[in-house]
Design an enzyme around this catalytic site. Sequence first.
Site, PDB file in Angstrom:
ATOM      1  N   HIS A  11       0.784  -1.049   0.092  1.00  0.00           N
ATOM      2  CA  HIS A  11      -0.027   0.106   0.036  1.00  0.00           C
ATOM      3  C   HIS A  11       0.949   1.278   0.025  1.00  0.00           C
ATOM      4  CE1 HIS A  11      -3.296  -2.540   0.466  1.00  0.00           C
ATOM      5  NE2 HIS A  11      -3.018  -2.999   1.542  1.00  0.00           N
ATOM      6  N   CYS A  44      -7.591  -6.039   4.660  1.00  0.00           N
ATOM      7  CA  CYS A  44      -8.452  -5.725   5.402  1.00  0.00           C
ATOM      8  C   CYS A  44      -9.792  -6.452   4.851  1.00  0.00           C
ATOM      9  CB  CYS A  44      -8.831  -4.121   5.376  1.00  0.00           C
ATOM     10  SG  CYS A  44      -8.851  -3.541   3.971  1.00  0.00           S
ATOM     11  N   ALA A 110       9.473   0.888   2.033  1.00  0.00           N
ATOM     12  CA  ALA A 110       8.124   0.545   2.316  1.00  0.00           C
ATOM     13  C   ALA A 110       7.918  -0.595   2.663  1.00  0.00           C
ATOM     14  CB  ALA A 110       7.351   0.893   0.833  1.00  0.00           C
ATOM     15  N   THR A 111       8.525  -1.250   3.646  1.00  0.00           N
ATOM     16  CA  THR A 111       8.931  -2.580   4.033  1.00  0.00           C
ATOM     17  C   THR A 111       7.662  -3.280   4.816  1.00  0.00           C
ATOM     18  OG1 THR A 111      10.371  -1.856   5.584  1.00  0.00           O
ATOM     19  CG2 THR A 111      11.247  -3.127   3.609  1.00  0.00           C
ATOM     20  N   GLY A 112       6.717  -2.480   5.117  1.00  0.00           N
ATOM     21  CA  GLY A 112       5.757  -2.990   5.964  1.00  0.00           C
ATOM     22  C   GLY A 112       5.893  -3.450   7.327  1.00  0.00           C
ATOM     23  N   ASP A 192      -7.962 -13.917  24.041  1.00  0.00           N
ATOM     24  CA  ASP A 192      -7.147 -12.906  24.229  1.00  0.00           C
ATOM     25  C   ASP A 192      -6.531 -12.714  25.664  1.00  0.00           C
ATOM     26  OD1 ASP A 192      -6.639  -9.957  22.236  1.00  0.00           O
ATOM     27  OD2 ASP A 192      -6.006  -9.788  24.330  1.00  0.00           O
ATOM     28  N   TYR A 201      -8.890   0.277  20.878  1.00  0.00           N
ATOM     29  CA  TYR A 201      -9.694   1.290  20.118  1.00  0.00           C
ATOM     30  C   TYR A 201     -10.928   1.931  20.740  1.00  0.00           C
ATOM     31  CZ  TYR A 201      -7.043  -1.442  16.430  1.00  0.00           C
ATOM     32  OH  TYR A 201      -5.786  -1.829  15.741  1.00  0.00           O
ATOM     33  N   GLY A 256      -0.961  -9.731  16.371  1.00  0.00           N
ATOM     34  CA  GLY A 256      -0.375  -8.143  16.106  1.00  0.00           C
ATOM     35  C   GLY A 256       0.799  -8.222  15.070  1.00  0.00           C
TER      36      GLY A 256
END
Length: 457
Positions: A11, A44, A110-112, A192, A201, A256
């Site tokens: 992206h 996503c 831009a290796t993410g 979790d 969030y 994650g």
Amino acid sequence: MSKIVVIGANHAGTACINTMLDNFGSENEIVVFDQNSNISFLGCGMALWIGKQIDGPEGLFYSDKEKLEAKGAKVYMESPVLSVDYDKKEVHALVNGQEHVEPYEKLIFATGSTPIVPPIKGVELVEGNREFKATLENLQFVKLYQNAEEVIEKLQDKSKHIERVAVVGAGYIGVELAEAFERLGKKVVLVDIVDTVLNGYYDKDFTDVMAKNLEDHGIELALGQTVQAVEGDGKVERLVTDKATFDVDMVILAVGFRPNTALADGKIELFRNGAFLVNKKQETSMPDVYAVGDCATIYDNARQDMNYIALASNAVRSGIVGAYNATGHELEGIGVQGSNGISIYGLHMVSTGLTLEKAKEVGYNAVETGFNDLQKPEFIKHDNYEVAIKIVYDKDTRVILGAQMVSYENISMGIHMFSLAIQEQVTIDKLALTDIFFLPHFNKPYNYITMAALSAE
């Protein structure tokens, strides 16, 4: 003409490359290296694909090698970069099995990011050609197109007998995947270490709404549990936590990601979590070296400081900013708020900025105000759902720091206003008098946004 090498073409990389080619292509030579066989995969949408809510993966791609090369770039796919010689300004990569040396004048990382491998007994990995593969069958990571494809193939293979799935990690990806597997008729347990879903969030009263939504649809929640082991004879058979044992046929690890910055080689300054530390021009501490996307920091307007917020939307914006500055056209990013959202079984949750807990951790004298009401007047009898809103603001300056909304109504566009409010440091008092139009088809004259602001201390 300047020679610019980009490492990574997903992206952030794609946005950066396209921006350079579309605006400054005649001025620069653009060379790209990517270790994957595809680019621009919208991760996503992976849960939608797995859960058969879309027809297939084709629409999850928006670019490829051919499109970038048609614009003038030279793109090397399946070509991992082995090292960077910052003194000689050379990129050393593996192209077609042979070491390839590419000189550069400007370099853009831009290796993410890469999946976090938790310290769990039985989770042993062997490094493959381009990615990590688990040694225990049906122990899965889900990040790349290939990961999702492998999961789908196993689910469709009746000989695999995958009926019970454990998802480890109740963040956005984990919750979305839990829904996807349940939609396929699988028995799902979501695990979790913290005692809530979507931690970080939303505040807990909002996450409790999502937790109930998941349970109402048959998903078992094992929250506040630490995974200790994944067990099985060659393949997954059990997931063991500190409180329970679950018989499962597949385990999805979605705990994650961490920034992929191994090529920094100790020569570029990193953020506390290992990301490339950049300024608002996406410049690293190394001259002529830039970093964009999930491998880099970004300016957080809510915190008024650099932060790490890995979102595709942020990746695209940072890619554009990096492209301008790498080509010699000065442009500063204006920062982000970390705006995000999720929709599970029709329940929509959106947020931006800081939660109350995070705002206090940062040092703000933070308080919150909220309101619950129907989206439209009571005389609108159909498609009229309750909305809950929470606004976090600083009690001293009155500046808005964050907002959260939840509803079966599609209230997603409202969070953009709050994102702009945080960016521009709008006060809660100014929000209370903001011109918000009224029409019964859409909202109430005393709408929940205005009422939440008027209810502030």
